[in-house]
Design a protein around this motif. Structure first.
Motif, PDB file in Angstrom:
ATOM      1  N   LEU A  24      51.163  43.638  24.088  1.00  0.00           N
ATOM      2  CA  LEU A  24      51.929  42.921  25.095  1.00  0.00           C
ATOM      3  C   LEU A  24      51.635  41.430  24.950  1.00  0.00           C
ATOM      4  CD1 LEU A  24      53.634  42.815  27.768  1.00  0.00           C
ATOM      5  CD2 LEU A  24      51.430  42.951  28.968  1.00  0.00           C
ATOM      6  N   LYS A  25      52.690  40.639  24.805  1.00  0.00           N
ATOM      7  CA  LYS A  25      52.537  39.195  24.764  1.00  0.00           C
ATOM      8  C   LYS A  25      52.841  38.628  26.144  1.00  0.00           C
ATOM      9  CE  LYS A  25      53.863  38.653  19.897  1.00  0.00           C
ATOM     10  NZ  LYS A  25      54.792  37.992  18.951  1.00  0.00           N
ATOM     11  N   HIS A  43      42.573  44.998  31.996  1.00  0.00           N
ATOM     12  CA  HIS A  43      43.385  46.211  31.974  1.00  0.00           C
ATOM     13  C   HIS A  43      42.722  47.197  32.929  1.00  0.00           C
ATOM     14  CE1 HIS A  43      45.315  49.879  30.566  1.00  0.00           C
ATOM     15  NE2 HIS A  43      46.171  49.136  29.863  1.00  0.00           N
ATOM     16  N   VAL A  44      43.361  47.422  34.078  1.00  0.00           N
ATOM     17  CA  VAL A  44      42.735  48.188  35.162  1.00  0.00           C
ATOM     18  C   VAL A  44      42.404  49.606  34.716  1.00  0.00           C
ATOM     19  CG1 VAL A  44      43.083  49.117  37.481  1.00  0.00           C
ATOM     20  CG2 VAL A  44      43.833  46.780  36.942  1.00  0.00           C
ATOM     21  N   GLN A  45      43.278  50.239  33.927  1.00  0.00           N
ATOM     22  CA  GLN A  45      43.067  51.638  33.548  1.00  0.00           C
ATOM     23  C   GLN A  45      41.922  51.805  32.536  1.00  0.00           C
ATOM     24  OE1 GLN A  45      46.128  50.318  33.932  1.00  0.00           O
ATOM     25  NE2 GLN A  45      46.860  51.580  35.638  1.00  0.00           N
ATOM     26  N   THR A  46      41.770  50.880  31.598  1.00  0.00           N
ATOM     27  CA  THR A  46      40.778  51.053  30.522  1.00  0.00           C
ATOM     28  C   THR A  46      39.540  50.187  30.687  1.00  0.00           C
ATOM     29  OG1 THR A  46      41.745  49.326  29.102  1.00  0.00           O
ATOM     30  CG2 THR A  46      42.647  51.565  28.927  1.00  0.00           C
ATOM     31  N   VAL A  63      48.327  48.346  25.393  1.00  0.00           N
ATOM     32  CA  VAL A  63      48.958  48.388  26.712  1.00  0.00           C
ATOM     33  C   VAL A  63      50.257  49.176  26.611  1.00  0.00           C
ATOM     34  CG1 VAL A  63      49.980  46.990  28.547  1.00  0.00           C
ATOM     35  CG2 VAL A  63      47.952  46.164  27.338  1.00  0.00           C
ATOM     36  N   LYS A  64      50.552  49.976  27.632  1.00  0.00           N
ATOM     37  CA  LYS A  64      51.807  50.731  27.645  1.00  0.00           C
ATOM     38  C   LYS A  64      52.513  50.520  28.981  1.00  0.00           C
ATOM     39  CE  LYS A  64      49.682  55.138  29.072  1.00  0.00           C
ATOM     40  NZ  LYS A  64      48.322  54.600  29.245  1.00  0.00           N
ATOM     41  N   THR A  65      53.788  50.860  29.003  1.00  0.00           N
ATOM     42  CA  THR A  65      54.585  50.707  30.214  1.00  0.00           C
ATOM     43  C   THR A  65      53.965  51.492  31.365  1.00  0.00           C
ATOM     44  OG1 THR A  65      56.587  50.461  28.877  1.00  0.00           O
ATOM     45  CG2 THR A  65      56.882  50.981  31.204  1.00  0.00           C
ATOM     46  N   GLY A  66      53.892  50.854  32.541  1.00  0.00           N
ATOM     47  CA  GLY A  66      53.303  51.487  33.720  1.00  0.00           C
ATOM     48  C   GLY A  66      51.858  51.112  33.951  1.00  0.00           C
ATOM     49  N   ASP A  67      51.213  50.477  32.967  1.00  0.00           N
ATOM     50  CA  ASP A  67      49.829  50.029  33.148  1.00  0.00           C
ATOM     51  C   ASP A  67      49.774  48.842  34.103  1.00  0.00           C
ATOM     52  OD1 ASP A  67      49.013  51.973  31.453  1.00  0.00           O
ATOM     53  OD2 ASP A  67      48.595  50.654  29.754  1.00  0.00           O
ATOM     54  N   GLN A  80      47.714  41.363  40.783  1.00  0.00           N
ATOM     55  CA  GLN A  80      47.894  42.648  40.110  1.00  0.00           C
ATOM     56  C   GLN A  80      49.320  42.674  39.561  1.00  0.00           C
ATOM     57  OE1 GLN A  80      45.628  45.166  39.887  1.00  0.00           O
ATOM     58  NE2 GLN A  80      44.032  44.388  41.251  1.00  0.00           N
ATOM     59  N   VAL A  81      49.460  42.901  38.253  1.00  0.00           N
ATOM     60  CA  VAL A  81      50.772  42.845  37.607  1.00  0.00           C
ATOM     61  C   VAL A  81      51.069  44.191  36.955  1.00  0.00           C
ATOM     62  CG1 VAL A  81      52.188  41.682  35.878  1.00  0.00           C
ATOM     63  CG2 VAL A  81      50.473  40.380  37.173  1.00  0.00           C
ATOM     64  N   LEU A  82      52.214  44.769  37.255  1.00  0.00           N
ATOM     65  CA  LEU A  82      52.656  46.026  36.662  1.00  0.00           C
ATOM     66  C   LEU A  82      53.412  45.739  35.367  1.00  0.00           C
ATOM     67  CD1 LEU A  82      52.937  49.142  36.980  1.00  0.00           C
ATOM     68  CD2 LEU A  82      55.139  48.685  38.112  1.00  0.00           C
ATOM     69  N   VAL A  83      53.015  46.392  34.283  1.00  0.00           N
ATOM     70  CA  VAL A  83      53.684  46.207  32.990  1.00  0.00           C
ATOM     71  C   VAL A  83      54.940  47.075  32.975  1.00  0.00           C
ATOM     72  CG1 VAL A  83      53.483  46.452  30.496  1.00  0.00           C
ATOM     73  CG2 VAL A  83      51.499  45.738  31.847  1.00  0.00           C
TER      74      VAL A  83
END
Length: 741
Positions: A24-25, A43-46, A63-67, A80-83
């Motif tokens: 993700l850029k 990265h909140v999940q990892t 990074v993937k969509t929804g992270d 907090q930013v949703l990808v």
């Protein structure tokens, strides 16, 4: 060759990035769409993280969509930013807010300690030249000549004199002067207008590969503002016929280009019986442009000139017998003048969002003339012992640094590789015996100095889960040339030497509330060229070996604590020699100590800061009881309360304390400690700012700088060795009025 190296590194890391998942850029900006450097993106999940580049850009692999990404930076509201889309650039616009310790998370970065000075600048902005260096936790200064000379610096059990063991820069421009007429490493920072300071980086110990000569006790790197929030005029009036006028003007302020001008005039007579007639003029202009492809260009130009009279350091016995007052003088014809012109250009070229090259070139033209009398009538009972130290210098150089962030799997890393050149040409470098600043009795030293320093370094950081490993290595090469102009025939003396400085820093990021670290490194300070050629190149780059074990901890959301145990061994120390007015090398030394820094925000508008430092400093080659290091402080304490109220009120109390310390090697002469409290209060309106400051609120009698010196007064038959001092400022009241537009 260097281009091939950069290309190889780039291809390698591009390959790594392509080999592991999607990326993700993005870019992080403020409300005016200016990139924010050093924003922390989690990265909140990892639990993985990256930092933004100088232009605010970043690339996040894996990074993937929804992270969810958490973006934070001191002075901005955490987001907090949703990808939602990986095919387009993510733009994060951050809202600027007043500093809040509650929002600060301890991130796994090697420069986490800078948070403390950043907090201090935001809660109590810099408004005087003296306050500039005091923003470094644990650093104490003393002034020799009421603002004329560079300050005497104390840090980690060092009397650093004017800069021998601390590396100081402004926007990458060197402040320290090698082989200076007054002392090695002389660092006069008075060309920096305090209100233009945007922030500072600092580090204690020899652990940073980008910092070379003089970075033994530590380094301080100031950064000036790229733009002004507003134009302003400020007038300050105080006791002792003190006036200061400041003007700062936005000339151009667009999304992509800014130009501002700043000027400062300061004059004061000081509290001394013989007026100092001190005045200083500063002029500065800075242009910053955001170029296509997210490149950045900055050009800075400044001019500084200062002149003064001084009362010099005085003997305690003359005050005790009533011959002079505490603010009197034995020789009130001391003083001097100095000037400096600086040109600096920086260009940041973005290769891609996670890689850039920063190139800078600089030039300084510098003049210095100083008259001192340290021993009065010891050597010359008729004319006195006044000396003149003088030089004209041209300083120029360049630095180039490649930066790359990279990812593989669940790990990240960063790479820096830099090269640099510095060239000093000092002409008319003079030490003369004079009388009354008019007559030259004898030229003691006169010569031309050319000193060249080439350097290269590689600095890497590898993140492995909660661990960060930061190995680095630096190589410096010096060429020393001296032409003694007092010799009958021309003879250029030359020596050269190189030194390799490895570093290793290890961080354990336990949580957002706790970080442990261990640092190990080698640094050095160079010797004066005149001493280098006299020693035939022997022991001319004495090394320093250091280690730090410490932690950064948030025991509660509104408090931050840094605690460190440290060790530093120097192959060669510098000691002040009062009868010659110079510093000279001595033997090996060892220092160990404890540093404690605390920042606490009990209320949203109230801050408490504390920096306490204990040091045991000894010479290693001397007998017990004769191994004290003159003027090395064993305990210092700086603490204060700061108020920044949302209704516009601000102010604070600040305590500075330094313990009694040995003034000579056997501790038979003691430099008295002191505790001084400063106070300030003010109120801000939309366009006006009015404040009152009181230095030395309790009117304490204190000695700002002290030396054990052997001197003889004109009516004395025999010399006496005792404490000689510059008195600290008595209670000093100053009023400031600023108009912003």
């Amino acid at each position: 060759m260097m281009k091939q190296f950069y290309l190889t590194i780039l291809i390698f890391f591009v390959g790594l990035c392509l080999a592991f998942g999607q990326s993700l850029k993005g870019i992080v900006t403020d409300h005016q769409k200016r990139g924010i450097e050093g924003a922390y993106i989690l990265h909140v999940q990892t639990g993985n993280h990256v930092h933004t580049s100088l232009t605010g850009e970043f690339v996040f692999v894996g990074v993937k969509t929804g992270d969810t990404l958490q973006v934070s930076h001191l002075g901005y509201q955490t987001q907090q930013v949703l990808v939602e889309d990986l095919t387009s650039e993510l733009i994060v616009r951050m809202k600027q807010v007043f500093v809040s310790l509650d929002e600060i998370q301890i991130s796994p970065t090697i420069e986490a300690l800078e948070l403390f000075s950043t907090i201090d600048i935001q809660t109590n902005p810099v408004n005087s030249s003296q306050e500039v260096l005091r923003k470094v936790p644990g650093l104490i200064i003393g002034q020799h000549a009421g603002g004329g000379k560079a300050e005497q610096i104390f840090l980690r059990g060092f009397d650093i004199d004017h800069g021998t063991d601390i590396n100081i820069t402004v926007d990458g421009l060197p402040v320290n002067m090698v082989s200076h007429a007054h002392g090695q490493g002389y660092a006069d920072l008075h060309f920096l207008i305090p209100e233009t300071v945007d922030g500072l980086s600092f580090g204690k110990g020899p652990y940073h590969a980008s910092q070379g000569n003089f970075a033994t006790a530590g380094f301080v790197a100031f950064k000036t503002k790229d733009r002004l929030d507003n134009s302003q005029l400020k007038l300050e009036v105080g006791e002792f016929d003190t006036q200061r006028l400041l003007g700062m003007f936005n000339v151009l302020d667009t999304e992509r280009q800014t130009v501002y001008l700043a000027s400062e005039y300061l004059a004061t007579d000081g509290p001394f019986d013989s007026p100092q007639y001190f005045d200083r003029i500063n002029l500065m202009g800075k242009y910053t442009s955001r170029l296509p492809n997210n490149d950045k260009l900055s050009v800075l130009a400044s001019y500084f000139t200062s002149q003064w009279d001084a009362s010099g350091q005085i003997p305690q016995r003359a005050v005790d017998d009533g011959s002079i007052s505490r603010f009197g003088a034995i020789d009130d014809t001391e003083g001097g003048q100095t000037s400096r012109t600086n040109l600096l250009a920086d260009h940041v070229h973005t290769i891609k969002p996670d890689a850039f090259i920063k190139n800078s070139v600089y030039f300084s033209s510098y003049d210095f003339e100083l008259y001192s009398n340290f021993t009065f009538f010891l050597t010359d009972p008729v004319n006195g012992d006044q000396i003149k130290q003088k030089e004209s210098r041209k300083l120029f150089g360049m630095n180039s640094e490649f930066n790359q962030q990279f990812d593989w799997g669940n790990s990240q890393g960063r790479l820096q590789a830099g090269v640099g050149l510095r060239k000093d040409q000092s002409s008319g470098n003079e030490l003369s015996h004079t009388a009354n600043r008019r007559e030259t009795i004898e030229q003691l030293k006169l010569g031309e100095i050319h000193e060249t320093n080439l350097n290269a370094y590689i600095n890497a950081a590898f993140d492995f889960g909660k661990w960060t490993i930061n190995p680095a290595i630096r190589i410096d090469y010096f060429k020393f040339n001296y032409n003694d102009e007092l010799q009958d025939s021309y003879l250029k003396q030359a020596e050269s030497q190189a030194i390799v400085s490895p570093k290793l820093n290890i961080l354990y990021h336990s949580s957002d509330w706790l970080q442990l670290y261990a640092k190990f490194g080698k640094g050095f300070h160079s010797n004066d060229t005149r001493g280098v050629v006299a020693q035939n190149g022997q022991e001319i780059l004495p090394a320093a070996y250091g280690s730090d074990l410490g932690l950064i901890w948030k025991p509660m959301s509104s408090m931050m604590v840094n605690l460190a145990y440290w060790y530093l061994f120097l192959e060669q120390e510098f000691v002040y020699v009062g009868d010659e007015g110079v510093v000279e090398p001595s033997g090996k030394t060892r220092r160990t100590g404890l540093d404690l820094s605390l920042r606490y925000q009990p209320l949203s508008w109230l801050f408490w800061d504390l920096d306490a430092n204990y040091t045991l400093a000894r010479a290693t080659e001397e007998a017990d009881g004769e191994d004290y290091i003159p003027l090395a402080p064993d305990f210092t304490l700086i603490s204060g309360l700061s108020v920044v109220h949302p209704e516009g009120w601000y102010g604070g109390l600040k305590l500075r304390h330094i313990n009694d310390r040995p003034a000579n090697e056997d501790n038979s002469i003691v430099a008295a400690g002191y505790s001084v409290i400063d106070f300030n209060v003010g109120h801000q309106w939309p366009v006006f700012d009015v404040s009152l400051s009181i230095q030395n609120l309790l009117d304490t009698k204190w000695n700002e700088t002290q030396f054990a010196t052997e001197t003889r007064l004109q009516n004395e038959a025999n010399p006496v060795e005792e404490i000689h001092f510059i008195p600290g400022t008595p209670r000093f009241i100053k009023i400031s009025v600023a108009y912003k537009f």
